[in-house]
Design an enzyme around this catalytic site. Structure first.
Site, PDB file in Angstrom:
ATOM      1  N   PHE A  17     -12.387   7.272  11.582  1.00 18.77           N
ATOM      2  CA  PHE A  17     -12.171   6.402  10.433  1.00 18.77           C
ATOM      3  C   PHE A  17     -13.476   5.692  10.129  1.00 18.77           C
ATOM      4  O   PHE A  17     -14.298   5.493  11.024  1.00 18.77           O
ATOM      5  CB  PHE A  17     -11.080   5.362  10.751  1.00 18.77           C
ATOM      6  CG  PHE A  17      -9.926   5.406   9.798  1.00 18.77           C
ATOM      7  CD1 PHE A  17      -8.985   6.407   9.895  1.00 18.77           C
ATOM      8  CD2 PHE A  17      -9.783   4.453   8.800  1.00 18.77           C
ATOM      9  CE1 PHE A  17      -7.917   6.462   9.015  1.00 18.77           C
ATOM     10  CE2 PHE A  17      -8.719   4.496   7.919  1.00 18.77           C
ATOM     11  CZ  PHE A  17      -7.787   5.499   8.022  1.00 18.77           C
ATOM     12  N   GLN A  66     -11.204  -7.177  -0.302  1.00 19.92           N
ATOM     13  CA  GLN A  66     -11.695  -5.818  -0.102  1.00 19.92           C
ATOM     14  C   GLN A  66     -11.257  -4.874  -1.216  1.00 19.92           C
ATOM     15  O   GLN A  66     -10.084  -4.858  -1.590  1.00 19.92           O
ATOM     16  CB  GLN A  66     -11.176  -5.271   1.222  1.00 19.92           C
ATOM     17  CG  GLN A  66     -11.648  -3.850   1.491  1.00 19.92           C
ATOM     18  CD  GLN A  66     -11.364  -3.419   2.913  1.00 19.92           C
ATOM     19  OE1 GLN A  66     -10.240  -3.076   3.263  1.00 19.92           O
ATOM     20  NE2 GLN A  66     -12.371  -3.469   3.758  1.00 19.92           N
ATOM     21  N   HIS A  80     -10.862  -1.036  -1.816  1.00 22.71           N
ATOM     22  CA  HIS A  80     -10.817   0.230  -1.088  1.00 22.71           C
ATOM     23  C   HIS A  80     -11.525   1.276  -1.945  1.00 22.71           C
ATOM     24  O   HIS A  80     -11.292   1.339  -3.151  1.00 22.71           O
ATOM     25  CB  HIS A  80      -9.364   0.628  -0.841  1.00 22.71           C
ATOM     26  CG  HIS A  80      -9.200   1.733   0.155  1.00 22.71           C
ATOM     27  ND1 HIS A  80      -9.564   3.028  -0.124  1.00 22.71           N
ATOM     28  CD2 HIS A  80      -8.732   1.736   1.425  1.00 22.71           C
ATOM     29  CE1 HIS A  80      -9.313   3.779   0.951  1.00 22.71           C
ATOM     30  NE2 HIS A  80      -8.818   3.015   1.899  1.00 22.71           N
ATOM     31  N   LEU A 105      -3.248   3.996  -3.294  1.00 23.41           N
ATOM     32  CA  LEU A 105      -4.161   4.271  -2.175  1.00 23.41           C
ATOM     33  C   LEU A 105      -4.220   5.753  -1.772  1.00 23.41           C
ATOM     34  O   LEU A 105      -3.201   6.410  -1.625  1.00 23.41           O
ATOM     35  CB  LEU A 105      -3.711   3.449  -0.965  1.00 23.41           C
ATOM     36  CG  LEU A 105      -4.568   3.586   0.291  1.00 23.41           C
ATOM     37  CD1 LEU A 105      -5.933   2.973   0.084  1.00 23.41           C
ATOM     38  CD2 LEU A 105      -3.875   2.921   1.468  1.00 23.41           C
ATOM     39  N   GLU A 127      -8.267   6.450   3.847  1.00 22.98           N
ATOM     40  CA  GLU A 127      -9.601   6.720   4.360  1.00 22.98           C
ATOM     41  C   GLU A 127      -9.555   7.889   5.333  1.00 22.98           C
ATOM     42  O   GLU A 127     -10.567   8.537   5.584  1.00 22.98           O
ATOM     43  CB  GLU A 127     -10.062   5.458   5.084  1.00 22.98           C
ATOM     44  CG  GLU A 127     -11.509   5.421   5.391  1.00 22.98           C
ATOM     45  CD  GLU A 127     -11.911   4.018   5.827  1.00 22.98           C
ATOM     46  OE1 GLU A 127     -11.511   3.035   5.174  1.00 22.98           O
ATOM     47  OE2 GLU A 127     -12.619   3.918   6.830  1.00 22.98           O
ATOM     48  N   ARG A 160     -15.953   0.207   4.281  1.00 17.10           N
ATOM     49  CA  ARG A 160     -15.403   0.248   2.930  1.00 17.10           C
ATOM     50  C   ARG A 160     -16.248  -0.486   1.894  1.00 17.10           C
ATOM     51  O   ARG A 160     -16.377  -0.020   0.767  1.00 17.10           O
ATOM     52  CB  ARG A 160     -13.989  -0.341   2.945  1.00 17.10           C
ATOM     53  CG  ARG A 160     -13.026   0.579   3.619  1.00 17.10           C
ATOM     54  CD  ARG A 160     -11.655  -0.021   3.728  1.00 17.10           C
ATOM     55  NE  ARG A 160     -10.753   0.959   4.316  1.00 17.10           N
ATOM     56  CZ  ARG A 160      -9.508   0.686   4.673  1.00 17.10           C
ATOM     57  NH1 ARG A 160      -9.020  -0.538   4.507  1.00 17.10           N
ATOM     58  NH2 ARG A 160      -8.753   1.630   5.194  1.00 17.10           N
ATOM     59  N   HIS A 168      -7.590  -4.143  -2.645  1.00 16.92           N
ATOM     60  CA  HIS A 168      -6.797  -3.606  -1.541  1.00 16.92           C
ATOM     61  C   HIS A 168      -6.355  -4.636  -0.519  1.00 16.92           C
ATOM     62  O   HIS A 168      -5.220  -4.637  -0.079  1.00 16.92           O
ATOM     63  CB  HIS A 168      -7.633  -2.531  -0.853  1.00 16.92           C
ATOM     64  CG  HIS A 168      -6.942  -1.824   0.271  1.00 16.92           C
ATOM     65  ND1 HIS A 168      -5.741  -1.182   0.110  1.00 16.92           N
ATOM     66  CD2 HIS A 168      -7.282  -1.652   1.573  1.00 16.92           C
ATOM     67  CE1 HIS A 168      -5.375  -0.635   1.263  1.00 16.92           C
ATOM     68  NE2 HIS A 168      -6.273  -0.918   2.166  1.00 16.92           N
ATOM     69  N   ARG A 207     -13.038  -5.908   6.191  1.00 11.20           N
ATOM     70  CA  ARG A 207     -12.181  -5.341   7.229  1.00 11.20           C
ATOM     71  C   ARG A 207     -12.464  -3.845   7.399  1.00 11.20           C
ATOM     72  O   ARG A 207     -12.704  -3.149   6.429  1.00 11.20           O
ATOM     73  CB  ARG A 207     -10.710  -5.522   6.848  1.00 11.20           C
ATOM     74  CG  ARG A 207      -9.762  -4.854   7.797  1.00 11.20           C
ATOM     75  CD  ARG A 207      -8.330  -5.151   7.462  1.00 11.20           C
ATOM     76  NE  ARG A 207      -7.836  -4.522   6.248  1.00 11.20           N
ATOM     77  CZ  ARG A 207      -7.547  -3.230   6.134  1.00 11.20           C
ATOM     78  NH1 ARG A 207      -7.739  -2.411   7.136  1.00 11.20           N
ATOM     79  NH2 ARG A 207      -7.076  -2.756   4.988  1.00 11.20           N
TER      80      ARG A 207
END
Lengths: 580, 232
Positions: free
Chosen positions: A119, A240, A242, A252, A255, A286, A352, A394
């Site tokens: 990730f 954030q 995304h 979404l 990721e 991100r 996000h 994050r």
């Protein structure tokens, strides 16, 4: 407006996502626990989490919690509190094993262990090599965790009040929180929940943006409750985006799609991440990837010159796509008509996640000020809280992890508090007054303004002026619009004046919440004259540790927002430049 | 493109009988039925009531009957629907208001099958092992979002309101066939009666209605086999 029904429980948890349910699992072992949620528990937004939940299990390759912590600290652009980040990463394997023991159907390795995958932002050996740290159930990880926790709560006889909308927190004269007031959406009517401990686990707030990955329900109601109680919010300017939302809605795309090897391509077919993060490429954190995409778009290299780029997974092959990314295949097909086995997926960055929120200590106790004074009886965990594990940005798979680790800690912390048997004084006569005025005011309002129209302007303004790249001038325009909308909100009128399932009323209350918490976001962002993590200012493009390595606290005053600051906890890792 | 929606309306505080109301809605390419409902609610008629949340088919809130078929409003592309688009609440659940039904009977049936992991062996300090093959047995069941489309479409449920229904039985399958779970016997007792497994007459409406492409009838068949094997 009829009788107010009063309920007594030891613990009241507001919100039935991962954090709330994990806490309920613990408190219900010894104490009478009620969960109050505006949606039925399994409808909570935790269920939308796709890619995974991070933990240094080392099932696929060597891993250590210290490496996970280093990545989390660096990912947070050094704004995270390292005591909280250490807890997050140390306790991660423990909560993942606990989830497995509760029955979560994780995907498995050939040896039968929990499967893990790469990730963005997660590496081995202090940022050096690749890592497989995301524990997952195909790309439905949040779904299986949420359902399993709900099922376990049923087994343990947790009392659920579903489709109850929380309107107000109740405090004693000494400032201890001793309950909430909620509106029964289904039948109408006020309910007071009198309790010794209250946990806010109300989730995020990205519904304040037009392009968002969030559920309609993610309207930050818990944050508004706290602001209206005269308590502060922390680091609200860090939101954030995304990198991969489906074009144009922002739904979404995990990721995990890049973790499994997906490419990002511009109009020329270039893997443009080469220019921005030559080493980590699509797996940079991100904030970095979102800025890269937005730069490509702003410089005219979006697909067809439009507001999108491509996410290409075709080279992974049909078998891999259907095994590891089945939901992405389904989403792209259903919402954009694209079969990702044959065509690239059109994507754009999408609002996000809220790194900021209700300030708490590492035992999830809500903080009153920068001196660390606690609010007795009030706890917060999950996305609505700010411990702060995510700082300015994050990492993917750290959110469901935070919900589990700190939801569990909230449960344990409340158990400890309740064992001391705190006193529960009688309710004040007017305990529900604020809530009553709020709902009655809306039901009787005959103004000409439309809540839907105000919300639409708010969302559009936030997307245009409080997006990935920020500037003083546009943020000030945004603040002026918010002020204007707050005034217009006072003049709204509803068409539905009924009690039973009045969703127009619910949406109007939610809009009120949003108009509350967007102000500290913008005011905090204007004040913070630097770029850090998700907060990027074109007029101050550098991080400024000397002046800004500190957390923002924001209070709502009569007509303005008051700011204060508190230091960041640094234990193991000193700030250094972030390169990927 | 402007489309016509004929929507079931019932306000228990005002109406004696339900009625249908027609709305003309501008639906740009890619619009879903949920987008159209939002458009109606936010621009034309604030009183229209329905549940919704994630708008991408994972929360299961917006199940309803669209042109006679059960589906999630958020996953129904308007372009795929012909003529006037009829939108009605899920069948066979009590109607609360407009498109909102009382899901309690549905959740109650779910609770009846003991829908939680049962394992007596003390957990180790690591994960229990489960092979990919054992885990694969759960595919097609663990993905259920509990939207209610299946149970609402089941003629056996229409006829027998004590029937557990496909969603609850699929949930039972998810646990009975989990190699780690030890509660099968306790669960099978609940399933092995005329309001349980044996009320399913393999009509397959549930499989057709499932927005996630799951097949509860198949899972119910597997549970029936299991019950019979245990007996003889």
């Amino acid at each position: 407006m009829g009788q107010i029904e009063v309920h007594r429980h030891d613990v009241v948890i507001v919100g039935a996502g991962l954090a709330g349910l994990f806490a309920g699992l613990y408190t219900s072992r010894e104490f009478d626990t009620a969960v109050v949620s505006k949606v039925y528990p399994i409808r909570s937004h935790s269920g939308a989490a796709q890619g995974g939940c991070a933990a240094s299990l080392g099932n696929m390759m060597e891993d250590r919690w210290e490496w996970h912590m280093y990545d989390t600290v660096r990912g947070s652009d050094y704004l995270g509190d390292q005591d909280a980040q250490e807890i997050l990463c140390r306790e991660a394997p423990l909560v993942i094993y606990e989830c497995e023991h509760l029955g979560v159907p994780f995907s498995r390795t050939p040896e039968g262990k929990i499967s893990q995958r790469p990730f963005g932002g997660h590496f081995s050996d202090f940022g050096k090599g690749p890592q497989k740290r995301a524990c997952h159930a195909a790309d439905r990880t949040g779904h299986v965790q949420l359902h399993t926790l709900y099922e376990t709560c049923l087994k343990q006889d947790v009392r659920f009040y579903s489709e109850f909308f929380t309107l107000q927190l109740i405090f004693t004269q000494n400032g201890a929180c001793r309950g909430i007031v909620a509106w029964d959406l289904r039948r109408g009517g006020f309910h007071v929940f009198h309790a010794k401990a209250v946990l806010l686990a109300t989730g995020g707030y990205a519904r304040a943006w037009k392009v968002t990955s969030n559920s309609h329900a993610n309207t930050g109601d818990g944050l508004s409750l706290v602001l209206r109680s005269g308590l502060p919010l922390e680091d609200m300017e860090f939101v954030q985006f995304h990198p991969t939302g489906l074009y144009p809605s922002g739904i979404l795309v995990t990721e995990g799609a890049r973790g499994e090897g997906g490419y990002l391509l511009n109009d020329k077919g270039e893997r443009f991440m080469e220019r921005y993060a030559p080493q980590k490429m699509e797996l940079a954190p991100r904030d970095v990837v979102s800025r890269s995409i937005q730069t490509e778009i702003d410089e005219g290299r979006g697909i067809g010159g439009e507001n999108l780029v491509h996410l290409d997974v075709r080279h992974l092959g049909e078998a891999k796509i259907m095994e590891a990314l089945p939901q992405i295949h389904e989403l792209a097909l259903k919402f954009t008509g694209v079969d990702c086995r044959k065509e690239p997926i059109p994507i754009l960055p999408t609002a996000h996640y809220s790194m900021g929120g209700i300030p708490t200590d590492t035992d999830t106790r809500v903080l009153r000020n920068s001196a660390g004074e606690i609010v007795e009886g009030l706890f917060a965990a999950g996305e609505c809280a700010c411990v702060s594990t995510h700082g300015a940005n994050r990492l993917g798979t750290n959110s469901t992890l935070e919900c589990c680790v700190f939801g569990r800690r909230a449960g344990i912390s409340m158990l400890r508090y309740l064992r001391e048997d705190p006193c529960l004084p009688d309710l004040p006569q007017d305990a529900a007054e604020q809530a009553r005025q709020r709902v009655e005011g809306l039901l009787e309002a005959k103004g000409s303004e439309s809540a839907a129209r105000i919300r639409e302007i708010l969302q559009k303004t936030m997307t245009e002026k409080m997006g990935i790249f920020r500037r003083e001038e546009t943020m000030k325009e945004c603040l002026a619009t918010i002020k204007e909308l707050q005034e217009r909100y006072k003049k709204i009128g509803l068409q539905d004046r009924g009690w039973v399932f009045n969703t127009e009323l619910m949406e109007a209350i939610e809009l009120g919440s949003m108009l509350d918490f967007v102000e500290p976001i913008v005011v905090g962002a204007i004040a913070r004259k630097e770029s850090r993590g998700a907060h990027f200012r074109k007029d101050y493009p550098r991080r400024d540790d000397q002046r800004w390595l500190k957390h923002t606290l924001a209070w709502k005053e009569a007509d303005s927002i008051r700011l204060d600051y508190k230091p960041v906890v640094i234990t193991r890792f000193q700030p250094e430049e972030r390169k990927y | 493109m402007i489309r016509t929606f004929r929507i079931f309306r019932f306000n228990p505080e005002q109406d004696k009988e339900p009625r249908y109301r027609e709305y003309q809605v501008e639906c740009p390419k890619g619009s879903t039925v949920l987008d159209a409902l939002n458009e109606i609610k936010w621009r034309h008629d604030g009183t229209l009531s329905y549940r919704r949340s994630c708008r991408h088919g994972i929360c299961g809130s917006c199940a309803m009957t669209i042109n006679g078929k059960n589906n999630l409003a958020c996953e129904s592309q308007v372009d795929t629907l012909k003529g006037v688009i009829w939108v009605e609440p899920l069948r066979s659940f009590p109607i609360i208001k407009d498109l909102i039904v009382d899901m309690e009977p549905f959740y109650e049936r779910l609770k009846a099958v003991k829908p939680y992991f049962m394992a007596g062996t003390p957990p180790t300090d690591k994960e229990r092992l489960q092979s990919p093959e054992q885990r694969k047995l759960l595919d097609g069941s663990y993905e259920c979002i509990l939207c209610g489309c299946c149970t609402s479409s089941c003629p056996s449920y229409w006829a027998d309101k004590d029937f557990l229904g496909p969603a609850a039985l699929l949930k039972a399958y998810r646990f009975v066939f989990d190699s780690r779970d030890e509660g099968a016997q306790e669960r099978l007792v609940v399933l092995d009666n005329k309001h349980g497994l044996w009320r399913c007459h393999t009509i397959f409406n549930c499989a057709e209605a499932c927005p996630k492409g799951l097949n509860p009838t198949w899972a119910i068949g597997k549970l029936k086999q299991k019950v019979i094997k245990e007996k003889f």
